[in-house]
Structures are given as C-alpha cells and as structure tokens.
Motif scaffolding. Structure first.
Motif, PDB file in Angstrom:
ATOM      1  N   UNK A  84       7.272   2.761  -4.143  1.00 36.60           N
ATOM      2  CA  UNK A  84       6.611   2.693  -5.441  1.00 36.60           C
ATOM      3  C   UNK A  84       7.624   2.232  -6.475  1.00 36.60           C
ATOM      4  N   UNK A  85       7.237   1.232  -7.253  1.00 37.19           N
ATOM      5  CA  UNK A  85       8.134   0.665  -8.264  1.00 37.19           C
ATOM      6  C   UNK A  85       7.436   0.656  -9.621  1.00 37.19           C
ATOM      7  N   UNK A  86       8.156   1.084 -10.655  1.00 38.69           N
ATOM      8  CA  UNK A  86       7.613   1.041 -12.004  1.00 38.69           C
ATOM      9  C   UNK A  86       7.446  -0.412 -12.437  1.00 38.69           C
ATOM     10  N   UNK A  87       6.448  -0.641 -13.255  1.00 35.16           N
ATOM     11  CA  UNK A  87       6.157  -1.965 -13.821  1.00 35.16           C
ATOM     12  C   UNK A  87       5.829  -3.022 -12.772  1.00 35.16           C
ATOM     13  N   UNK A  88       5.411  -2.587 -11.592  1.00 40.64           N
ATOM     14  CA  UNK A  88       4.996  -3.514 -10.537  1.00 40.64           C
ATOM     15  C   UNK A  88       3.625  -3.045 -10.050  1.00 40.64           C
ATOM     16  N   UNK A  89       2.696  -3.968  -9.910  1.00 41.09           N
ATOM     17  CA  UNK A  89       1.355  -3.614  -9.432  1.00 41.09           C
ATOM     18  C   UNK A  89       1.441  -3.052  -8.011  1.00 41.09           C
ATOM     19  N   UNK A  90       0.604  -2.069  -7.671  1.00 39.05           N
ATOM     20  CA  UNK A  90       0.665  -1.451  -6.335  1.00 39.05           C
ATOM     21  C   UNK A  90       0.563  -2.444  -5.182  1.00 39.05           C
ATOM     22  N   UNK A  91      -0.186  -3.520  -5.352  1.00 36.05           N
ATOM     23  CA  UNK A  91      -0.297  -4.502  -4.268  1.00 36.05           C
ATOM     24  C   UNK A  91       1.007  -5.265  -4.045  1.00 36.05           C
ATOM     25  N   UNK A  92       1.967  -5.135  -4.970  1.00 31.88           N
ATOM     26  CA  UNK A  92       3.240  -5.842  -4.853  1.00 31.88           C
ATOM     27  C   UNK A  92       4.407  -4.912  -4.519  1.00 31.88           C
TER      28      UNK A  92
END
Length: 117
Positions: A84-92
């Motif tokens: 999980x990455x902040x400021x990144x859409x879940x599909x990415x």
C-alpha cells in the motif's frame, strides 16, 4: 416502573431522552412561564448531556472490533503481498514477495523484508 425484566427490554433511547418512544406524538405546546423555563432549560441540558454520554460511551462499545479479536494467518517467507502506497491509486500498488521475517517478542512477525515484483 416495575421490577419485571420485560419492562427493561421495552426501554429505548427515546425513553431516556424524552421519556417516551421516539415515534410517539409530540406533547402539545404550552405557554412557558419564567420558573418553568428555567426547569425546561435544565432538563434540556440534562438531556443533551445524557445523549452525548450515550453516544460516546455506549453506542461506540456496540461496534465489534474484530480486527483485534481474531487471529489471522501468520506471514510466511514466499507469501505474495500488496504494498500500500500513499498518493497512489490501489490499482497501481506494487506486488512484493516476503523474503525475510522479523518476529517480535511474542513470536508474531510484524516486520518483513520484501522483494518487489
């Protein structure tokens, strides 16, 4: 109120807040005189205080917090994980594979080295 257990089961938040079920018809408006208005204001303060405590202390306890009550499967080396990455859409979000685990004092691993794919 009687001591019958059935009477306690029929009580609703409305009984505590306004002294009757919330679905009941409102009481007729009456002319308010000075001594009564002080009493009315005090009753309103008590009602608001009760409602705030009801919401903060009782209603919040009704929610089950399963996340901390259930044991989940333990992580293992080779498991595929989603990063999980902040400021990144879940599909990415990137995929990774666990290559090393670091168990805590209780034997449960909460930290891992991950190789991204």
């Amino acid at each position: 109120m009687s001591s019958s257990p059935h009477d306690f089961l029929s009580l609703t938040p409305g009984h505590f807040l306004i002294g009757r079920p919330l679905t009941s018809l409102p009481s007729p408006l009456q002319e308010v005189r000075s001594p009564s208005s002080n009493r009315y204001e005090r009753l309103e303060q008590i009602r608001l205080h009760f409602w705030n405590r009801w919401q903060k202390e009782y209603v919040s306890e009704l929610q089950q917090r399963c996340k901390w009550r259930r044991n989940h499967a333990s992580l293992k080396i080779g498991d595929l994980v989603l990063l999980q990455e902040d400021n990144v859409a879940p599909l990415h979000w990137r995929l990774g594979r666990i290559v090393r685990l670091f168990p805590g004092a209780d034997g449960t691993s909460r930290v891992a080295d991950i190789e991204t794919i």
